[in-house]
Design an enzyme around this catalytic site. Structure first.
Site, mmCIF file in Angstrom:
data_model
loop_
_atom_site.group_PDB
_atom_site.id
_atom_site.type_symbol
_atom_site.label_atom_id
_atom_site.label_comp_id
_atom_site.label_asym_id
_atom_site.label_seq_id
_atom_site.Cartn_x
_atom_site.Cartn_y
_atom_site.Cartn_z
ATOM 1 N N ASN A 151 -7.911 -3.070 -4.446
ATOM 2 C CA ASN A 151 -7.761 -2.603 -2.848
ATOM 3 C C ASN A 151 -6.499 -2.132 -2.615
ATOM 4 O OD1 ASN A 151 -7.008 -5.666 -3.821
ATOM 5 N ND2 ASN A 151 -5.630 -5.482 -2.173
ATOM 6 N N VAL A 191 0.838 -1.221 0.114
ATOM 7 C CA VAL A 191 -0.124 0.001 0.062
ATOM 8 C C VAL A 191 0.757 1.176 0.002
ATOM 9 C CG1 VAL A 191 -1.770 1.244 1.389
ATOM 10 C CG2 VAL A 191 -2.122 -1.250 1.196
ATOM 11 N N CYS A 229 -10.575 -2.259 3.203
ATOM 12 C CA CYS A 229 -10.708 -2.399 1.872
ATOM 13 C C CYS A 229 -11.703 -2.819 0.974
ATOM 14 C CB CYS A 229 -9.337 -3.035 1.075
ATOM 15 S SG CYS A 229 -8.619 -4.145 2.291
ATOM 16 N N ARG A 255 -10.266 2.759 13.791
ATOM 17 C CA ARG A 255 -11.539 2.670 12.915
ATOM 18 C C ARG A 255 -13.026 2.900 13.709
ATOM 19 N NH1 ARG A 255 -9.964 -1.837 8.751
ATOM 20 N NH2 ARG A 255 -8.337 -0.716 7.465
ATOM 21 N N GLY A 276 -4.515 -8.010 -0.333
ATOM 22 C CA GLY A 276 -5.213 -7.299 0.930
ATOM 23 C C GLY A 276 -4.270 -7.938 2.272
ATOM 24 N N GLN A 309 -11.895 -11.554 -1.760
ATOM 25 C CA GLN A 309 -10.659 -10.768 -1.416
ATOM 26 C C GLN A 309 -9.358 -11.375 -1.986
ATOM 27 O OE1 GLN A 309 -12.813 -10.005 2.788
ATOM 28 N NE2 GLN A 309 -10.587 -9.394 2.672
ATOM 29 N N HIS A 340 -10.635 -6.699 -4.823
ATOM 30 C CA HIS A 340 -11.621 -7.208 -3.931
ATOM 31 C C HIS A 340 -12.902 -6.997 -4.398
ATOM 32 C CE1 HIS A 340 -8.614 -7.694 -1.037
ATOM 33 N NE2 HIS A 340 -8.691 -7.021 0.139
HETATM 34 P P1 A2P Z 1 9.795 -2.829 5.785
HETATM 35 O O1 A2P Z 1 9.551 -3.211 4.195
HETATM 36 O O2 A2P Z 1 10.904 -2.219 6.412
HETATM 37 O O3 A2P Z 1 9.583 -4.064 6.491
HETATM 38 P P2 A2P Z 1 3.135 -4.744 3.495
HETATM 39 O O4 A2P Z 1 1.764 -4.493 3.986
HETATM 40 O O5 A2P Z 1 3.032 -4.781 2.111
HETATM 41 O O6 A2P Z 1 3.533 -6.062 4.183
HETATM 42 O O7 A2P Z 1 4.000 -3.527 3.884
HETATM 43 C C1 A2P Z 1 4.231 -3.348 5.442
HETATM 44 C C2 A2P Z 1 4.993 -1.956 5.571
HETATM 45 O O8 A2P Z 1 5.025 -1.707 7.169
HETATM 46 C C3 A2P Z 1 6.506 -1.880 4.968
HETATM 47 O O9 A2P Z 1 6.705 -0.596 4.493
HETATM 48 C C4 A2P Z 1 6.996 -2.506 6.256
HETATM 49 O O10 A2P Z 1 8.493 -1.936 6.182
HETATM 50 C C5 A2P Z 1 6.224 -1.619 7.308
HETATM 51 N N1 A2P Z 1 6.774 -2.046 8.553
HETATM 52 C C6 A2P Z 1 6.593 -3.455 9.006
HETATM 53 N N2 A2P Z 1 7.058 -3.666 10.157
HETATM 54 C C7 A2P Z 1 7.399 -2.395 10.746
HETATM 55 C C8 A2P Z 1 8.076 -1.699 11.943
HETATM 56 N N3 A2P Z 1 8.178 -2.546 12.838
HETATM 57 N N4 A2P Z 1 8.448 -0.523 11.777
HETATM 58 C C9 A2P Z 1 8.158 0.370 10.753
HETATM 59 N N5 A2P Z 1 7.780 0.029 9.709
HETATM 60 C C10 A2P Z 1 7.311 -1.409 9.664
#
Ligand code: A2P
Length: 342
Positions: A324, A18, A132, A103, A163, A159, A254
Site C-alpha cells: 500500500n 508515503v 490504496c 478524488r 495505511g 488493510q 493491503h
Molecule cells: P511531519 O513529519 O513534519 O509531521 P504520515 O501519513 O506517515 O503520518 O505522514 C504525514 C506527512 O504529512 C508527514 O510528512 C508530515 O510531516 C506531513 N504533515 C502532517 N501535518 C502537516 C502540516 N500541518 N503541514 C505540513 N505537513 C504536514
C-alpha cells in the site's frame, strides 16, 4: 497535455510513510528530476535528508514558495491537500495528490497507472492518486473489466496499519509488545486493553471489521471509496460494489478478496490469460499463496486464489494484494509523474 523533459519536483509530506517512499522510488526509478524539494510540517522543517539530488533541507509547507515547481507529489493528509494543492497548481505545478480530497471531483482525473493512463490527459493542474485498497483491486479488476465488462463485485479488504501512516505502524508495534507479553491472556480472554488512540479496538493480535469511519448507510468512508473510485476509474457508474473494509495486524500490504461478475461469463482459462498478461500484475497459482509479507517492498500487485464462482456461475473470485505504500500510493504517484515526462 504539457510534458517536461526534466521536471522540477517537490514532495509534500516528505517525512511521512508515503512521502519517504516517494523519495526512494523517484531515486530507484531514475526519475529525471532537475531538482527535488521536500516539504513537511514545521516540526520537520530544517532537517536534512540525503537524496540522489544531494542533501535536501525540509521546508515548512506553510511558508514554502510554490513557484518554480513542475510536479508536486502530495501526501501530507487531506487538509493540507485542500489548502495547498490549488495554490501549487495556480503557481504552475501539476499536483499528484495522494489524499482523498479531490478524488471524486469531476474536474480531477483519478488515475491508476497501467489501467486508465489516458485519463491524466484531461488534468487541469491536479491529478488524484486512488485509495490504496482500490488501487490494488483495480490492477486485477481493470484488465478483467476491459475484457468482459464488470457488472458487479463483492470486495472485502484486509488493510495493513501503514495505511494509517507512521502512527499506524507505531501503534501496531506497541500493541504487539504489550499484548504479546502475556500470550495466555490472549487465549483465556483476560488480556488488558492497551488503550491505543488510533483505532476503535486493539489492532495487535486482532482483526477490526471496520476500517475508516462510518458515514452513510452504515458503511465506512473507506468502503465508499471502494465503491465510488472503482466506478470512476473503470468509467462505469452502474457497477455494483458490495464492500467491507477490515483492518488487520499487518505492517504493509493491503489485500482484497473479490468476487466479480461480468457482462458475460468469464471462465478460468480466460481469467488466467487476461491476468497473466496484465502489466504490473504477478499472477500466482494455487500452490503459491500471495500474502502481505510477499507484497511488501515490491512493485507488482500479486493476484492468486483464482477460482470460478460456484454460487452464481460465470464470475471470478480472486485475492489481490499490493504494497500500500508503493503501488497503493508512492509508486503510482511516481508512475503518474512519469506520464508527465517527455
Ligand atoms: P511531519 O513529519 O513534519 O509531521 P504520515 O501519513 O506517515 O503520518 O505522514 C504525514 C506527512 O504529512 C508527514 O510528512 C508530515 O510531516 C506531513 N504533515 C502532517 N501535518 C502537516 C502540516 N500541518 N503541514 C505540513 N505537513 C504536514
Amino acid at each position: 497535455m504539457k510534458t517536461y523533459p526534466q521536471p522540477r519536483v517537490a514532495v509534500v509530506g516528505a517525512t511521512g510513510a508515503v512521502g519517504t517512499t516517494m523519495v526512494s522510488i523517484l531515486s530507484e526509478r531514475g526519475f529525471p528530476a532537475a531538482d527535488l524539494r521536500l516539504m513537511a510540517s514545521e516540526r520537520s522543517a530544517g532537517s536534512v535528508v540525503s537524496t540522489k539530488w544531494g542533501d535536501v533541507t525540509v521546508e515548512d509547507l506553510a511558508t514554502a514558495d510554490p513557484s518554480e515547481i513542475d510536479i508536486a507529489l502530495f501526501s501530507a493528509g487531506g487538509a493540507r491537500s485542500l489548502e495547498y494543492a490549488p495554490k501549487f497548481a495556480a503557481a504552475g505545478a501539476v499536483v499528484v495528490d495522494n489524499s482523498s480530497a479531490f478524488r471524486m471531483d469531476p474536474e480531477v482525473p483519478l488515475v491508476v497507472a497501467q489501467v486508465n493512463n489516458k485519463a491524466i490527459e484531461s488534468h487541469k493542474g491536479i491529478v488524484a492518486n486512488p485509495n490504496c485498497t482500490t488501487m490494488a483491486l483495480m490492477m486485477a479488476a481493470g484488465p478483467l473489466h476491459k475484457a468482459a465488462g464488470i457488472k458487479s463485485m463483492v470486495a472485502t479488504s484486509y488493510q495493513s496499519v501503514s495505511g494509517s501512516g507512521q502512527t499506524g505502524i507505531t501503534q501496531l508495534r506497541r500493541e504487539i509488545e504489550a499484548l504479546g507479553s502475556d500470550v495466555d491472556a490472549l487465549v483465556d480472554g483476560t488480556w488488558v486493553d492497551p488503550q491505543g488512540d488510533l483505532y476503535t479496538r486493539p489492532i495487535g493480535f486482532n482483526v477490526l471489521p471496520l476500517a475508516g469511519s462510518i458515514t452513510d448507510a452504515g458503511y465506512t468512508d473507506e468502503e465508499w471509496k471502494l465503491v465510488n473510485e472503482t466506478r470512476k476509474i473503470l468509467g462505469k457508474d452502474s457497477i455494483l460494489v458490495e464492500p467491507t473494509c477490515v483492518r488487520v495486524p499487518v505492517m504493509v500490504g493491503h489485500g482484497i478478496a473479490a468476487t466479480m461478475w461480468f457482462d458475460r461469463a468469464v471462465d478460468m482459462d480466460e481469467a488466467v490469460a487476461v491476468l497473466g498478461d496484465a502489466p504490473g500484475v504477478e499472477l500466482w497459482d494455487d500452490r503459491k499463496v500471495p500474502t502481505p509479507l510477499d507484497s511488501a517492498g515490491i512493485d507488482d500487485v500479486l493476484v492468486g486464489r483464482l477460482r470460478e464462482t460456484v454460487g452464481s456461475p460465470g464470475g471470478i473470485s480472486l485475492f489481490a494484494i499490493g504494497d500500500n505504500l508503493r503501488k497503493g500510493a508512492a509508486l503510482n504517484a511516481v508512475e503518474l509523474a512519469e506520464l508527465l515526462v517527455d
